[in-house]
Design a protein around this motif. Structure first.
Motif, PDB file in Angstrom:
ATOM      1  N   LEU A 143       0.849  -1.174   0.000  1.00  0.00           N
ATOM      2  CA  LEU A 143       0.000   0.000   0.000  1.00  0.00           C
ATOM      3  C   LEU A 143       0.892   1.232   0.000  1.00  0.00           C
ATOM      4  O   LEU A 143       1.787   1.354   0.848  1.00  0.00           O
ATOM      5  CB  LEU A 143      -0.897   0.020   1.245  1.00  0.00           C
ATOM      6  CG  LEU A 143      -1.852  -1.164   1.436  1.00  0.00           C
ATOM      7  CD1 LEU A 143      -2.647  -0.993   2.725  1.00  0.00           C
ATOM      8  CD2 LEU A 143      -2.802  -1.299   0.243  1.00  0.00           C
ATOM      9  N   LEU A 144       0.671   2.114  -0.947  1.00  0.00           N
ATOM     10  CA  LEU A 144       1.442   3.357  -1.052  1.00  0.00           C
ATOM     11  C   LEU A 144       0.683   4.446  -0.311  1.00  0.00           C
ATOM     12  O   LEU A 144      -0.375   4.900  -0.759  1.00  0.00           O
ATOM     13  CB  LEU A 144       1.658   3.724  -2.518  1.00  0.00           C
ATOM     14  CG  LEU A 144       2.486   2.703  -3.311  1.00  0.00           C
ATOM     15  CD1 LEU A 144       2.470   3.013  -4.801  1.00  0.00           C
ATOM     16  CD2 LEU A 144       3.918   2.664  -2.798  1.00  0.00           C
ATOM     17  N   THR A 145       1.212   4.841   0.846  1.00  0.00           N
ATOM     18  CA  THR A 145       0.506   5.762   1.734  1.00  0.00           C
ATOM     19  C   THR A 145       0.743   7.224   1.343  1.00  0.00           C
ATOM     20  O   THR A 145       1.562   7.538   0.489  1.00  0.00           O
ATOM     21  CB  THR A 145       0.970   5.562   3.187  1.00  0.00           C
ATOM     22  OG1 THR A 145       2.368   5.865   3.282  1.00  0.00           O
ATOM     23  CG2 THR A 145       0.733   4.134   3.647  1.00  0.00           C
ATOM     24  N   LYS A 146      -0.023   8.088   2.016  1.00  0.00           N
ATOM     25  CA  LYS A 146       0.089   9.550   1.855  1.00  0.00           C
ATOM     26  C   LYS A 146      -0.156   9.969   0.416  1.00  0.00           C
ATOM     27  O   LYS A 146       0.516  10.841  -0.129  1.00  0.00           O
ATOM     28  CB  LYS A 146       1.447  10.026   2.374  1.00  0.00           C
ATOM     29  CG  LYS A 146       1.714   9.559   3.814  1.00  0.00           C
ATOM     30  CD  LYS A 146       3.017  10.068   4.383  1.00  0.00           C
ATOM     31  CE  LYS A 146       3.241   9.524   5.794  1.00  0.00           C
ATOM     32  NZ  LYS A 146       4.481   9.977   6.420  1.00  0.00           N
ATOM     33  N   ALA A 147      -1.168   9.308  -0.196  1.00  0.00           N
ATOM     34  CA  ALA A 147      -1.493   9.615  -1.596  1.00  0.00           C
ATOM     35  C   ALA A 147      -1.868  11.075  -1.778  1.00  0.00           C
ATOM     36  O   ALA A 147      -1.626  11.658  -2.842  1.00  0.00           O
ATOM     37  CB  ALA A 147      -2.629   8.710  -2.064  1.00  0.00           C
ATOM     38  N   ASP A 148      -2.455  11.688  -0.732  1.00  0.00           N
ATOM     39  CA  ASP A 148      -2.855  13.087  -0.844  1.00  0.00           C
ATOM     40  C   ASP A 148      -1.651  14.025  -0.941  1.00  0.00           C
ATOM     41  O   ASP A 148      -1.790  15.171  -1.365  1.00  0.00           O
ATOM     42  CB  ASP A 148      -3.714  13.489   0.362  1.00  0.00           C
ATOM     43  CG  ASP A 148      -3.042  13.188   1.692  1.00  0.00           C
ATOM     44  OD1 ASP A 148      -2.753  11.996   1.947  1.00  0.00           O
ATOM     45  OD2 ASP A 148      -2.792  14.120   2.470  1.00  0.00           O
ATOM     46  N   LYS A 149      -0.474  13.531  -0.565  1.00  0.00           N
ATOM     47  CA  LYS A 149       0.748  14.337  -0.644  1.00  0.00           C
ATOM     48  C   LYS A 149       1.634  13.928  -1.810  1.00  0.00           C
ATOM     49  O   LYS A 149       2.740  14.450  -1.965  1.00  0.00           O
ATOM     50  CB  LYS A 149       1.530  14.221   0.663  1.00  0.00           C
ATOM     51  CG  LYS A 149       0.758  14.710   1.890  1.00  0.00           C
ATOM     52  CD  LYS A 149       1.573  14.523   3.153  1.00  0.00           C
ATOM     53  CE  LYS A 149       0.802  14.996   4.375  1.00  0.00           C
ATOM     54  NZ  LYS A 149       1.568  14.786   5.630  1.00  0.00           N
ATOM     55  N   SER A 150       1.169  12.973  -2.613  1.00  0.00           N
ATOM     56  CA  SER A 150       1.955  12.459  -3.734  1.00  0.00           C
ATOM     57  C   SER A 150       1.560  13.184  -5.015  1.00  0.00           C
ATOM     58  O   SER A 150       0.373  13.277  -5.337  1.00  0.00           O
ATOM     59  CB  SER A 150       1.714  10.958  -3.915  1.00  0.00           C
ATOM     60  OG  SER A 150       2.007  10.250  -2.723  1.00  0.00           O
ATOM     61  N   ALA A 151       2.544  13.693  -5.740  1.00  0.00           N
ATOM     62  CA  ALA A 151       2.276  14.372  -7.000  1.00  0.00           C
ATOM     63  C   ALA A 151       1.695  13.385  -8.001  1.00  0.00           C
ATOM     64  O   ALA A 151       2.220  12.280  -8.178  1.00  0.00           O
ATOM     65  CB  ALA A 151       3.554  14.997  -7.553  1.00  0.00           C
ATOM     66  N   LYS A 152       0.589  13.775  -8.631  1.00  0.00           N
ATOM     67  CA  LYS A 152      -0.093  12.874  -9.576  1.00  0.00           C
ATOM     68  C   LYS A 152       0.865  12.397 -10.664  1.00  0.00           C
ATOM     69  O   LYS A 152       0.821  11.242 -11.079  1.00  0.00           O
ATOM     70  CB  LYS A 152      -1.276  13.607 -10.222  1.00  0.00           C
ATOM     71  CG  LYS A 152      -2.353  14.053  -9.247  1.00  0.00           C
ATOM     72  CD  LYS A 152      -3.213  12.902  -8.788  1.00  0.00           C
ATOM     73  CE  LYS A 152      -4.383  13.398  -7.949  1.00  0.00           C
ATOM     74  NZ  LYS A 152      -5.207  12.288  -7.437  1.00  0.00           N
TER      75      LYS A 152
END
Length: 200
Positions: A143-152
């Motif tokens: 699971l790749l966390t902190k998706a809201d902080k990851s650049a699309k």
């Protein structure tokens, strides 16, 4: 699925060594990852609680395996974080021994969710845990966390890099999944996975 998550979820035990682990009788899933990758936040988001798993901004805070019971049907396990540089070699070795004892000794363990910071991808220590999971023949998903902080724009490249590494790991599910405890991205999909494991 809703029955599991609407039922009680409670802390049942904390184990600093193998002899303190509770009896294994429910199907179990575990969460692993580097210190401060967001395990506790994700467990809280998954279960719809705010304080079930203690969230800390201090790396290395979780120094034992914490066991929870969800809806009377499934065990959730928060494993101690790894990769924190300020712990001693002896402490690091003790954590590794504890994790290995858990992975080898839980006949009801169905899956490990290995959390990776989605902004950075794999870091030191992550493949060591993946090797241990392969060795113990425990199925796991990244699971790749902190998706809201990851650049699309970065997501596809990071996911592709991880998928290439996963091809070398026999116990791994081949595709990582982005999640965000803060924005709830991927949480419903994760709940569906968890419910499927509980019912299998």
């Amino acid at each position: 699925m809703s029955g599991i998550f609407s039922g009680p979820c409670e802390f049942t035990a904390g184990a600093a060594h193998a002899g303190q682990m509770p009896e294994a009788y429910l199907p179990e899933i575990a969460f692993a990852g580097r210190s401060n990758v967001g395990k506790s936040s994700l467990i809280n988001a998954l279960t719809g609680r705010k304080t079930l798993a203690r969230v800390s901004h201090t790396p290395g805070r979780t120094q034992q395996i914490n066991f929870f019971r969800l809806g009377g049907a499934l065990g959730l396990v928060d494993m101690p974080g790894y990769g924190y540089a300020k712990v001693s070699k002896a402490q690091r070795a003790a954590w590794e021994e504890l994790i290995r004892a858990y992975l080898r000794g839980r006949p009801t363990l169905r899956c490990v969710f290995l959390l990776i910071d989605g902004r950075h991808g794999l870091k030191s220590g992550d493949e060591d845990i993946m090797d241990m999971l392969d060795e113990c023949a425990v199925p796991y998903r990244i699971l790749l966390t902190k998706a809201d902080k990851s650049a699309k724009d970065d997501r596809a490249a990071i996911a592709a890099d991880i998928e290439a590494v996963l091809k070398k790991h026999t116990a791994a599910f081949p595709h990582p999944q982005y999640v965000s405890a803060h924005e709830k991205e991927g949480i419903e999909e994760l709940r569906a996975l968890v419910a499927g494991i509980a019912g299998s």
